[in-house]
Motif scaffolding. Sequence first.
Motif, PDB file in Angstrom:
ATOM      1  N   UNK A 127       0.668  -1.208  -0.086  1.00 33.66           N
ATOM      2  CA  UNK A 127      -0.021   0.222   0.053  1.00 33.66           C
ATOM      3  C   UNK A 127       0.852   1.159   0.093  1.00 33.66           C
ATOM      4  N   UNK A 128       1.817   1.225   0.815  1.00 33.59           N
ATOM      5  CA  UNK A 128       2.766   2.254   1.198  1.00 33.59           C
ATOM      6  C   UNK A 128       3.678   2.409  -0.241  1.00 33.59           C
ATOM      7  N   UNK A 129       4.251   1.310  -0.743  1.00 32.55           N
ATOM      8  CA  UNK A 129       4.909   1.673  -1.768  1.00 32.55           C
ATOM      9  C   UNK A 129       4.312   2.156  -3.144  1.00 32.55           C
ATOM     10  N   UNK A 130       3.076   1.734  -3.215  1.00 34.55           N
ATOM     11  CA  UNK A 130       2.145   2.091  -4.419  1.00 34.55           C
ATOM     12  C   UNK A 130       1.950   3.676  -4.194  1.00 34.55           C
ATOM     13  N   UNK A 131       1.720   4.192  -2.970  1.00 32.51           N
ATOM     14  CA  UNK A 131       1.280   5.676  -2.696  1.00 32.51           C
ATOM     15  C   UNK A 131       2.570   6.488  -2.806  1.00 32.51           C
ATOM     16  N   UNK A 132       3.844   5.786  -2.476  1.00 33.16           N
ATOM     17  CA  UNK A 132       5.030   6.381  -2.767  1.00 33.16           C
ATOM     18  C   UNK A 132       5.294   6.960  -4.159  1.00 33.16           C
ATOM     19  N   UNK A 133       5.003   5.785  -4.884  1.00 33.39           N
ATOM     20  CA  UNK A 133       5.365   5.769  -6.557  1.00 33.39           C
ATOM     21  C   UNK A 133       4.319   6.749  -6.999  1.00 33.39           C
ATOM     22  N   UNK A 134       2.996   6.946  -6.527  1.00 40.25           N
ATOM     23  CA  UNK A 134       1.955   7.527  -7.220  1.00 40.25           C
ATOM     24  C   UNK A 134       2.409   9.168  -7.036  1.00 40.25           C
ATOM     25  N   UNK A 135       2.887   9.542  -5.793  1.00 36.23           N
ATOM     26  CA  UNK A 135       3.110  10.763  -5.277  1.00 36.23           C
ATOM     27  C   UNK A 135       4.242  11.391  -6.114  1.00 36.23           C
ATOM     28  N   UNK A 136       5.215  10.504  -6.067  1.00 34.97           N
ATOM     29  CA  UNK A 136       6.714  10.854  -6.794  1.00 34.97           C
ATOM     30  C   UNK A 136       6.200  11.380  -8.511  1.00 34.97           C
TER      31      UNK A 136
END
Length: 265
Positions: A127-136
């Motif tokens: 969940x956090x990896x996908x959120x980080x990638x989307x924000x980046x």
Amino acid sequence: MGRMPTVRTPSRQALIDHLIRTRIAGNVATSRENNLEHYRELASGNRYYWLGLDLGDRWTDEDAVLKVMTERCGVVADPAHRSGQDTIDPELTVDALDRMAVVLRKAAAGKQRVLLATGHPGGLLGVHLATAAALRAVGCEIVEIPGDLRADDGRVLQMGGVAMVLRTAALVHTHSPDPMSAILDAMEREGRPLPQLVVADHGWAGCAGQRGIDATGYADCNDPALFLGEAEGSLLVTVPLDDHVAPQHYEPMTAYLLSAAGLAE
């Protein structure tokens, strides 16, 4: 690293059905006995259960804690229900995801500095990896943590923009606020600007909120502190869910969150 495989964004009702079917919400695995024990420990002043927040003497009544958990998490309201099944209301889970999406949309619009972290790598890392990638991808600065940090008898490291603890060769399940405190203290020592937003869980989120940083978190029904923090305004959003089901079961939830935030691919 970070983007999850393409998952069709579910409708609200489809997501609710999925949460119930996978027991992320609905009739969850966490027992009523375990929930009440944790509420009692928090109310008695056991700081382990405060998850980095300073609750002072404001939550010394176990029944008051239960009332907040009923309202914000959806556990059974009846204080006479002492054993057996307990619940998380999937409607409240999705409501909280919608509130978190608003926070993420604001972060994206402002290209904010965002720090992501997890004490539940076995369940919530994806969940956090996908959120980080989307924000980046939309121009946010995903905070790079300082090097050579230690906490919880392990090394604080970062993968795919998500901070966590490594002990020997294993990623650690931890509720402690100490790893987040180590990161923020090191950033201050180095004269670096602190995150504008933290997206995390448990002690990582509680520590950030206690230090005045905008923070959102995920929390299980046996971890009331972050829900109390949201009720008091220390956290922006706390999402109720079982935080340790099979990692792939969180993918539809993550797709819903990122779509609602305008961050879907």
